[in-house]
Design an enzyme around this catalytic site. Structure first.
Site, PDB file in Angstrom:
ATOM      1  N   PHE A  40       0.836  -1.213   0.000  1.00  0.00           N
ATOM      2  CA  PHE A  40       0.000   0.000   0.000  1.00  0.00           C
ATOM      3  C   PHE A  40       0.865   1.256   0.000  1.00  0.00           C
ATOM      4  O   PHE A  40       1.760   1.403   0.837  1.00  0.00           O
ATOM      5  CB  PHE A  40      -0.900  -0.014   1.241  1.00  0.00           C
ATOM      6  N   ASP A  64     -24.655 -19.848 -11.614  1.00  0.00           N
ATOM      7  CA  ASP A  64     -23.645 -19.800 -12.679  1.00  0.00           C
ATOM      8  C   ASP A  64     -24.064 -20.665 -13.877  1.00  0.00           C
ATOM      9  O   ASP A  64     -24.695 -21.709 -13.706  1.00  0.00           O
ATOM     10  CB  ASP A  64     -22.341 -20.346 -12.072  1.00  0.00           C
ATOM     11  N   ASP A 102     -21.062 -12.751  -6.864  1.00  0.00           N
ATOM     12  CA  ASP A 102     -19.964 -13.640  -6.456  1.00  0.00           C
ATOM     13  C   ASP A 102     -18.600 -13.017  -6.733  1.00  0.00           C
ATOM     14  O   ASP A 102     -18.476 -12.046  -7.502  1.00  0.00           O
ATOM     15  CB  ASP A 102     -20.097 -14.961  -7.229  1.00  0.00           C
ATOM     16  N   ASP A 116     -18.064  -9.467   5.415  1.00  0.00           N
ATOM     17  CA  ASP A 116     -17.636  -8.350   6.256  1.00  0.00           C
ATOM     18  C   ASP A 116     -18.703  -7.267   6.253  1.00  0.00           C
ATOM     19  O   ASP A 116     -19.643  -7.290   5.446  1.00  0.00           O
ATOM     20  CB  ASP A 116     -16.289  -7.804   5.763  1.00  0.00           C
ATOM     21  N   GLU A 150     -40.476 -36.745   1.432  1.00  0.00           N
ATOM     22  CA  GLU A 150     -39.537 -35.633   1.660  1.00  0.00           C
ATOM     23  C   GLU A 150     -40.151 -34.304   1.205  1.00  0.00           C
ATOM     24  O   GLU A 150     -39.962 -33.269   1.844  1.00  0.00           O
ATOM     25  CB  GLU A 150     -38.221 -35.888   0.914  1.00  0.00           C
TER      26      GLU A 150
HETATM   27  C1  GLA Z   1     -19.110 -19.937  -5.953  1.00  0.00           C
HETATM   28  C2  GLA Z   1     -20.344 -19.826  -5.096  1.00  0.00           C
HETATM   29  C3  GLA Z   1     -21.252 -20.999  -5.373  1.00  0.00           C
HETATM   30  C4  GLA Z   1     -21.628 -20.999  -6.830  1.00  0.00           C
HETATM   31  C5  GLA Z   1     -20.384 -21.047  -7.685  1.00  0.00           C
HETATM   32  C6  GLA Z   1     -20.708 -20.869  -9.145  1.00  0.00           C
HETATM   33  O1  GLA Z   1     -18.306 -20.997  -5.567  1.00  0.00           O
HETATM   34  O2  GLA Z   1     -20.011 -19.723  -3.759  1.00  0.00           O
HETATM   35  O3  GLA Z   1     -22.408 -20.921  -4.562  1.00  0.00           O
HETATM   36  O4  GLA Z   1     -22.378 -19.846  -7.113  1.00  0.00           O
HETATM   37  O5  GLA Z   1     -19.469 -20.031  -7.313  1.00  0.00           O
HETATM   38  O6  GLA Z   1     -19.599 -20.882  -9.939  1.00  0.00           O
END
Ligand code: GLA
Length: 732
Positions: free
Chosen positions: A277, A364, A475, A531, A611
């Site tokens: 930094f 994803d 993410d 955080d 279930e």
């Molecule tokens: C990360 C997230 C998962 C999922 C994958 C997809 O690992 O924590 O929950 O979304 O990416 O690539």
């Protein structure tokens, strides 16, 4: 009055409901720390003893006495190269080659509102602020120490503004957010460490002589060390004893040094990590640090945690969802991974709707050529093979099923194999002349660049404007390396990591302001960026990629020391678990997920009819309990396997327990509840053992709060693999 200045004694006193924080100006203007502890009207100036300690030098103006040394005095913001050899708070150099600081008092101001920090989230709400300016004559640097006093909440916030009031260019090498000197007492450190899929395990240890450090240089707050520490007495328990908390509201590189020095005093210095930094400050410019949330209690760790829980929900999380009921979601990741298509998603969504799920999240795999994790990050348009008609009609079809819709994105990243990288290779953080470090085959975008942040804002806001989207899972699946920006000159490369975080905050700020009705969930390979900075924008964060409920007990237990359970993304997934291979009962999985946001992460088609019925009942149960889970006071009753939530009016208490080590000829599981009204009477409103045990007492039986808290409650013998129980006690 939260902030007082006694001009005779030159003492500043900050008072909250239960605490007092006191500091004093020394004879020649050093700002000394006197006391932080239980509220009292004592004046603690007598604690500043002069002591001639060998090899602890004296400021020039104190040379007569020899007992006055910055090396032995408790201070508010430790200086460098001016006779204090302990951890410094500020380190800088001018272009004339001067380094170090000798900070002396200039003035103070009191405001009847909470100060703000530009470009970074900080606590908001009803508070008073104190600003104390100190200056270093040689370098011309001014340091404004900011204190926010949240009286009722027992929280004092701290941040610092460093101003170049001189004529030389100044390079800041370190600017901590807070320094806390504890002159007396043997303190222990609690910190929260881990790794991917095993985040925030609590470790408690006595301080060693010297410096111990909790830090991250990963460009994110990290899976490895959370920017949160507790200092407590050896005898402090959940219910008794003194403890201090320091939490950094920041999502990037951080460092907390805790030093036990030659005199037996403890100094804790928290802020942005100084590794790499360097921040250039031209004459007149100001650098602002992120904020630290400090609290003290003498009522034990539970009380400290509850202070943080309430404070984060009411004074950090800006999203309206923080205090609202949130939809039960089903996320497609563990149901289908990247093997998705409109048909498959619609079938999972229909199954989810049939179970009572309210929000369906496409994880994803929906964009670019994303069939695996080698490509397409950056290409935020629908995969034509998977969605021949485009994404919007698919989302609309999910909406038409009566579900809300969510989408996964990872905006701060790019794959080399992507249209974005081919068009803008210079947008990735890489070092010229060196092959970049790869992680999950992806690179990190240079968020220090305004053009990158603007492009992301345009791309994401268009996605949100043009599609019916209620929720975003945001993410970040790798850490930073090769931190070099092609947009900044050589002298400013040390600013990139922090500017990256500022770019992330700027983007979140713009998106959350424009789309207040979209629920954002933070994520970084699970809990790699868990955080208070992220929580300011995303009221929930996916707590871990580990969905095994038994592993989650440790993760959620550790996380609960600083963060509210209503912020912890927690889902019921398939059994055997995809991360650990462990099999657990469906009831245990839901019991653990209800100590969080609650949702599902599985393919409903894989469930048996029985279930499915159970899942419907779980969702109904979560609806019954979610106000209690979100707003209730949380009590840890063990090292992770038992916990309790008590409503604010203390009329309801939910006890949860998971048996992690079933034995033959078992001992009774006996639990003492907490937080009830001693003289009130409670009855068991219902008990759910997942169908494997029965109640030891008739439902008509009642107990006083005292009985349940002192005598406790004995659970029936639990049998089998990892059984769980939830019991709701209600006041009569
Ligand atoms: C990360 C997230 C998962 C999922 C994958 C997809 O690992 O924590 O929950 O979304 O990416 O690539």
């Amino acid at each position: 009055m939260g902030i007082c200045y006694d001009s005779d004694k030159q003492i500043f006193s900050l008072t909250t409901r239960d605490t007092l924080y006191q500091m004093q100006l020394g004879p020649v203007g050093h700002l000394l720390h006197l006391y932080y502890g239980p509220k009292t009207d004592c004046c603690f100036d007598y604690l500043q003893l002069d002591r001639d300690c060998g090899f602890s030098p004296n400021p020039y103006d104190h040379q007569e006495g020899r007992g006055w040394s910055l090396d032995t005095k408790a201070q508010e913001y430790s200086s460098q190269h001016a006779g204090d050899y302990r951890v410094c708070s500020l380190s800088l150099e001018t272009d004339a080659g001067l380094s170090g600081t000798d900070l002396r008092y200039v003035n103070y101001k009191v405001f009847n509102h909470k100060y703000e920090i530009s470009g970074m989230p900080s606590a908001f709400g009803k508070a008073q602020s104190l600003s104390i300016t100190l200056a270093d004559a040689a370098t011309g640097v001014e340091v404004e120490l900011l204190y926010g006093v949240f009286e009722k909440e027992n929280v004092i916030t701290r941040a610092v503004r460093v101003k170049n009031a001189g004529t030389s260019v100044v390079t800041i090498e370190k600017a901590a957010s807070a320094c806390l000197d504890l002159p007396f007492g043997g303190w222990q450190l609690l910190h929260f460490h881990g790794r991917h899929t095993m985040e925030r395990a609590m470790e408690r240890r006595s301080l060693m002589n010297g410096i111990q450090t909790v830090s991250s240089t990963r460009g994110a707050s990290s899976h490895q060390h959370n920017p949160f520490v507790i200092l407590c007495q050896p005898e402090t328990t959940e219910d008794f004893g003194e403890c201090y908390g320091m939490m950094l509201v920041y999502s990037g590189n951080h460092r907390t040094d805790i030093e036990l020095d030659q005199s037996g005093s403890v100094r804790a210095v928290m802020g942005i990590h100084d590794d790499g930094f360097r921040w250039t400050l031209n004459p007149g410019e100001v650098f602002e640090t992120p904020e630290v949330l400090m609290t003290f209690t003498d009522k034990g760790l539970t009380s400290l945690s509850q202070t943080y829980h309430k404070f984060i929900q009411h004074h950090i999380c800006r999203s309206r969802f923080a205090l609202e009921r949130r939809p039960v979601l089903l996320n497609s990741w563990e149901a289908a991974y990247m093997d998705i298509s409109e048909g498959k998603l619609l079938s999972i969504a229909k199954g989810a709707k049939d179970l009572g799920v309210e929000l369906f999240v496409i994880d994803d795999g929906w964009f670019g050529q994303r069939d695996d994790d080698f490509r397409s990050l950056g290409d935020w348009f629908p995969n034509k093979k998977k969605f021949p008609g485009g994404l919007t009609p698919t989302l609309q079809k999910i909406r038409d099923l009566g579900l809300k819709v969510g989408l996964w994105v990872e905006p701060e990243m790019v794959n080399e194999d992507s249209g974005l990288y081919r068009a803008h290779p210079d947008w990735a953080l890489t070092v010229p002349g060196r092959n970049p470090t790869m992680s999950r085959s992806q690179l990190v975008l240079d968020m220090s660049r305004a053009d990158v942040v603007d492009w992301l804002y345009e791309t994401l806001s268009t996605l949100l404007r043009e599609n019916p989207i209620d929720y975003i899972k945001w993410d970040m699946n790798r850490n930073l390396a090769d931190v070099y920006s092609r947009a900044l000159p050589a002298a400013r490369q040390g600013e990139v990591s922090h500017r990256f975080v500022l770019g992330y905050y700027d983007l979140m700020e713009r998106l959350t302001r424009e789309f207040p009705d979209v629920l954002f969930e933070g994520c970084a390979g699970g809990g790699g960026r868990f955080d208070a900075g992220v929580l300011a924008y995303s009221p929930q964060i996916w707590c871990s990629d580990n969905t095994d409920p038994i592993a989650r007990l440790t993760i959620q237990h550790g996380t609960s020391f600083g963060y509210p359970i209503a912020c912890m993304g927690s889902h019921v997934s398939a059994s055997p678990n995809h991360q650990t291979g462990r099999s657990t009962p469906l009831h245990t999985r839901s019991t653990v997920a209800m100590a969080g946001t609650f949702g599902y992460e599985l393919d409903p088609a894989a469930l048996t009819e029985e279930e499915k019925e159970t899942v419907r009942a779980q969702i109904a149960r979560f609806h019954e309990l979610q106000d209690l889970i979100r707003e209730g006071d949380y009590y840890r009753l063990s090292d992770g396997s038992a916990w309790e939530l008590v409503s604010e009016d203390k009329k309801e208490a939910l006890l949860s327990f998971v048996l992690v080590d079933p034995t033959s000829n078992p001992k009774p599981n006996h639990i003492r509840l907490k937080g009830l009204v001693p003289e009130a009477r409670y009855r068991v409103a219902w008990a759910d053992f997942g169908g494997k045990a029965s109640l030891p007492h008739e439902e008509s039986r009642t107990f006083t709060g005292t009985a349940l808290m002192r005598g406790g409650y004995t659970l029936p013998i639990l049998f089998g693999d990892y059984p769980a129980v939830q019991i709701l006690f209600k006041q009569i």
